[in-house]
Motif scaffolding. Structure first.
Motif, PDB file in Angstrom:
ATOM      1  N   VAL A  68       0.834  -1.203   0.000  1.00 58.67           N
ATOM      2  CA  VAL A  68       0.000   0.000   0.000  1.00 58.67           C
ATOM      3  C   VAL A  68       0.868   1.251   0.000  1.00 58.67           C
ATOM      4  N   THR A  69       2.008   1.214   0.681  1.00 54.85           N
ATOM      5  CA  THR A  69       2.855   2.405   0.800  1.00 54.85           C
ATOM      6  C   THR A  69       3.363   2.894  -0.544  1.00 54.85           C
ATOM      7  N   CYS A  70       3.444   2.007  -1.514  1.00 56.72           N
ATOM      8  CA  CYS A  70       4.030   2.366  -2.811  1.00 56.72           C
ATOM      9  C   CYS A  70       3.041   2.280  -3.958  1.00 56.72           C
ATOM     10  N   GLY A  71       1.758   2.172  -3.651  1.00 55.28           N
ATOM     11  CA  GLY A  71       0.751   2.188  -4.703  1.00 55.28           C
ATOM     12  C   GLY A  71       0.592   0.891  -5.456  1.00 55.28           C
ATOM     13  N   THR A  72       1.264  -0.171  -5.019  1.00 56.17           N
ATOM     14  CA  THR A  72       1.079  -1.470  -5.678  1.00 56.17           C
ATOM     15  C   THR A  72      -0.333  -1.986  -5.448  1.00 56.17           C
ATOM     16  N   VAL A  73      -0.835  -1.761  -4.234  1.00 51.24           N
ATOM     17  CA  VAL A  73      -2.186  -2.175  -3.855  1.00 51.24           C
ATOM     18  C   VAL A  73      -2.878  -0.969  -3.227  1.00 51.24           C
ATOM     19  N   ALA A  80     -10.717 -10.082  -5.157  1.00 43.38           N
ATOM     20  CA  ALA A  80     -10.895  -9.525  -6.501  1.00 43.38           C
ATOM     21  C   ALA A  80     -10.190  -8.172  -6.624  1.00 43.38           C
ATOM     22  N   LEU A  81     -10.296  -7.347  -5.579  1.00 40.69           N
ATOM     23  CA  LEU A  81      -9.681  -6.020  -5.636  1.00 40.69           C
ATOM     24  C   LEU A  81      -8.163  -6.104  -5.656  1.00 40.69           C
ATOM     25  N   VAL A  82      -7.585  -6.962  -4.800  1.00 37.14           N
ATOM     26  CA  VAL A  82      -6.128  -7.075  -4.751  1.00 37.14           C
ATOM     27  C   VAL A  82      -5.578  -7.641  -6.056  1.00 37.14           C
ATOM     28  N   ILE A  83      -6.230  -8.676  -6.588  1.00 39.41           N
ATOM     29  CA  ILE A  83      -5.762  -9.267  -7.849  1.00 39.41           C
ATOM     30  C   ILE A  83      -5.863  -8.252  -8.986  1.00 39.41           C
ATOM     31  N   SER A  84      -6.935  -7.445  -8.978  1.00 36.29           N
ATOM     32  CA  SER A  84      -7.055  -6.413 -10.015  1.00 36.29           C
ATOM     33  C   SER A  84      -5.983  -5.336  -9.836  1.00 36.29           C
ATOM     34  N   ASP A  85      -5.622  -5.020  -8.600  1.00 38.67           N
ATOM     35  CA  ASP A  85      -4.530  -4.064  -8.349  1.00 38.67           C
ATOM     36  C   ASP A  85      -3.207  -4.598  -8.878  1.00 38.67           C
TER      37      ASP A  85
END
Length: 598
Positions: A115-120, A579-584
């Motif tokens: 999350v800190t780097c915008g990956t998720v 679903a949200l994490v995989i799409s991220d």
């Protein structure tokens, strides 16, 4: 206007006038609202009790009503790994469960570095706690409030909510309980080093990750201003990570990838000014992992240009620079300027837990102590699990006389091989260090123990040992004792275990299934908690991850990264978050990381 039924008018009156809803008595009734949204069935008479009152001082008091057959109230403090695992696995409908936490969601903390780097995205790793409990066909309620006092003597918890509308007014709530489950987690440990709390970023909560993300982007924006010197740019773009554990290493790796794969494309003029430094007080990073993983990680970071400084202990952090002391080489102190410091060096006890420990005689401990059944020592109705507590495993030498007496069924003053073998399984379950000691030394009986302690041949047919000989044979057993790590894996297993105990509480009261009570009669109600380690990961950046799995199996590389993806996706709490994490992850592969800092 549609005509309202009596039930609808009654329900609406109580919803619009909460002050009237102080006591609701429901006799044997079966009703169904016309809209189909709500249906309740009660049989067998009895009393469904809910009582709420307000004291003269304006404090809300929530207590149980004295009624025959009323449900026992279970208060759960916390919605982290331990508390959420307990709620998800609780199936017994005979409890009135009140969940109290200032955080109305569960966060999948292993993905906080992402999350800190915008990956998720932050929303992708959180699940509202109400979504979790509404799926349970149980009497579970959630209140967004923070516990600030636990009164074990009177079985009350004191909570405070700042949702009253005025930030200066905090409404207090007093809640009675029959059972209390303390799963409040821990806070970041600053070790009382000057300036850490004021100047460092932490990585424990979703808000911490969002703040780090904004700060990273702000540093690049500041460094891009035209009126700065090269030295000022280097200072602003110097990112310091304190702590060489899994979280610190993963964040350093994520930050390196974020900078080199995304940010330098947006800020090409400041590329050469970026520096990442990882500080670790011990001799190696990831020192809880296999040496092969440690060596690979240090070598990879060296190739990537991440400056790893081991044996460097932080002594002070100001708003401009950070001071470290060399553990070796005479303890020389050096200072370096920084743009951002992320502190990831361990956990500390929360103030409310420290105050509770003082009141129950545990004030000299660093963390709340429980027995092997997760009960707080000295209490039968309070349980503690997760990062806020540790299991205080009893030593064999403390109970050696009781063990000997229980095994010596004929009261002869000596033990035969047969007598010892009859209680060996109970001993190994009650004192797991015994089983570990026997396994490590490839032993299986009293004869093997005596051979090891005496150093000579022993015939099984003639073996009889007295108390002193048994003490000598088991003298090294307690050296195998180890505290469990403060990880999400441990907390989740503890929550699941405790829920299983609550599910079968009445059944096991009648038919205990645990080991023998060596200091008492009969058996313990439940089997003690046993942690099963399923391995751990250490993402190292560049789509490479290290894994140490059961059986001392070590895997490092790109294939292990895909194993990490699959395991973490499967462990997410809901299909929505999966679903949200995989799409991220897919979005990052196609479009890169989000660099907006929002």
């Amino acid at each position: 206007m549609q005509k309202m039924t009596v039930v609808q008018r009654f329900s609406r009156t109580f919803r619009e006038n909460p002050s009237l809803a102080k006591m609701l008595i429901v006799f044997t009734v079966r009703y169904s609202l016309l809209c189909g949204f709500y249906r309740r069935e009660c049989s067998g008479g009895g009393l469904v009790a809910y009582s709420e009152a307000k004291s003269d001082s304006g404090v809300n008091i929530v207590n149980s009503t004295e009624a025959e057959g009323k449900k026992k109230r279970v208060v759960v403090l916390g919605t982290g790994w331990a508390g959420t695992s307990f709620l998800k696995n609780l199936k017994n409908s005979s409890y009135d469960v009140q969940v109290i936490s200032p955080r109305n969601f569960f966060a999948f903390t292993p993905l906080l570095p992402s999350v800190t780097c915008g990956t998720v995205e932050p929303r992708s790793i959180v699940e509202p706690i109400r979504n979790i409990v509404k799926k349970k066909n149980l009497d579970i309620h959630y209140w967004e409030a923070e516990c600030f006092k636990i009164d074990a003597e009177n079985k009350k918890v004191y909570c405070r909510s700042n949702l009253a509308g005025d930030s200066n007014e905090k409404e207090e709530i007093i809640v009675d309980y029959d059972y209390l489950v303390v799963a409040m987690g821990a806070r970041s440990n600053t070790f009382n080093i000057p300036g850490v709390a004021e100047n460092c970023h932490f990585l424990k909560e979703i808000e911490d990750a969002q703040k780090i993300r904004r700060t990273i982007v702000d540093c690049f924006e500041r460094a891009s201003l035209p009126n700065l010197s090269d030295e000022e740019r280097k200072k602003i773009l110097h990112f310091v990570v304190v702590g060489g554990g899994p979280t610190g290493v993963e964040f350093a790796a994520e930050l390196h990838d974020y900078v080199n794969e995304d940010l330098i494309k947006l800020y090409p003029k400041v590329k050469e000014a970026v520096k990442i430094t990882l500080l670790e007080a011990t001799d190696h990073i990831l020192n809880m992992f296999d040496k092969r993983i440690t060596a690979f990680a240090e070598e990879k970071f060296k190739r990537d240009g991440i400056d790893v400084k081991t044996g460097a202990m932080v002594v002070k952090v100001s708003d401009k620079d950070i001071s470290t002391k060399e553990v070796k080489n005479g303890g020389a102190v050096s200072t370096m300027p920084y743009g951002m410091v992320v502190w990831s060096t361990g956990i500390g006890t929360r103030p409310v837990i420290m105050d509770f420990m003082k009141h129950i005689g545990q004030g000299n401990r660093r963390v709340l102590a429980t027995d092997e059944w997760l009960r707080v020592e000295g209490s039968d109705s309070i349980y503690a699990l997760g990062d806020c507590a540790t299991i205080n495993q009893r030593r064999v030498m403390e109970d050696i006389w009781a063990i000997f007496r229980k095994a010596d069924k004929d009261n002869s003053g000596t033990l035969t091989v047969k007598e010892f073998q009859e209680v060996l399984n109970d001993i190994c379950e009650r004192y797991p260090q015994v089983g570990l000691y026997l396994k490590n030394r490839q032993m299986s009986s009293l004869v093997d123990l005596l051979k090891d302690s005496r150093g000579d041949a022993v015939k099984e047919s003639s073996v009889e040992v007295n108390l002193e000989e048994l003490k000598s044979a088991l003298s090294q057993v307690d050296s195998q004792m180890k505290n469990l790590p403060a990880t999400a894996q441990v907390a989740a297993q503890q929550g699941s275990y405790l829920a299983d105990c609550f599910n079968r509480m009445e059944e096991c009261e009648k038919n205990p299934e645990g080991p023998l009570r060596f200091r008492g009669e009969g058996r313990h109600r439940f089997h003690p908690f046993r942690y099963r380690h399923f391995g751990q990961f250490a993402p190292l950046g560049g789509e490479q991850t290290a894994a140490q799995l059961p059986g001392d199996w070590v895997s490092i590389g790109h294939s292990t990264q895909w194993l990490w993806y699959s395991v973490y996706a499967s462990k997410l709490v809901s299909w929505r978050t999966r679903a949200l994490v995989i799409s991220d992850w897919g979005r990052r592969f196609i479009f890169g990381r989000d660099s907006s800092g929002i």
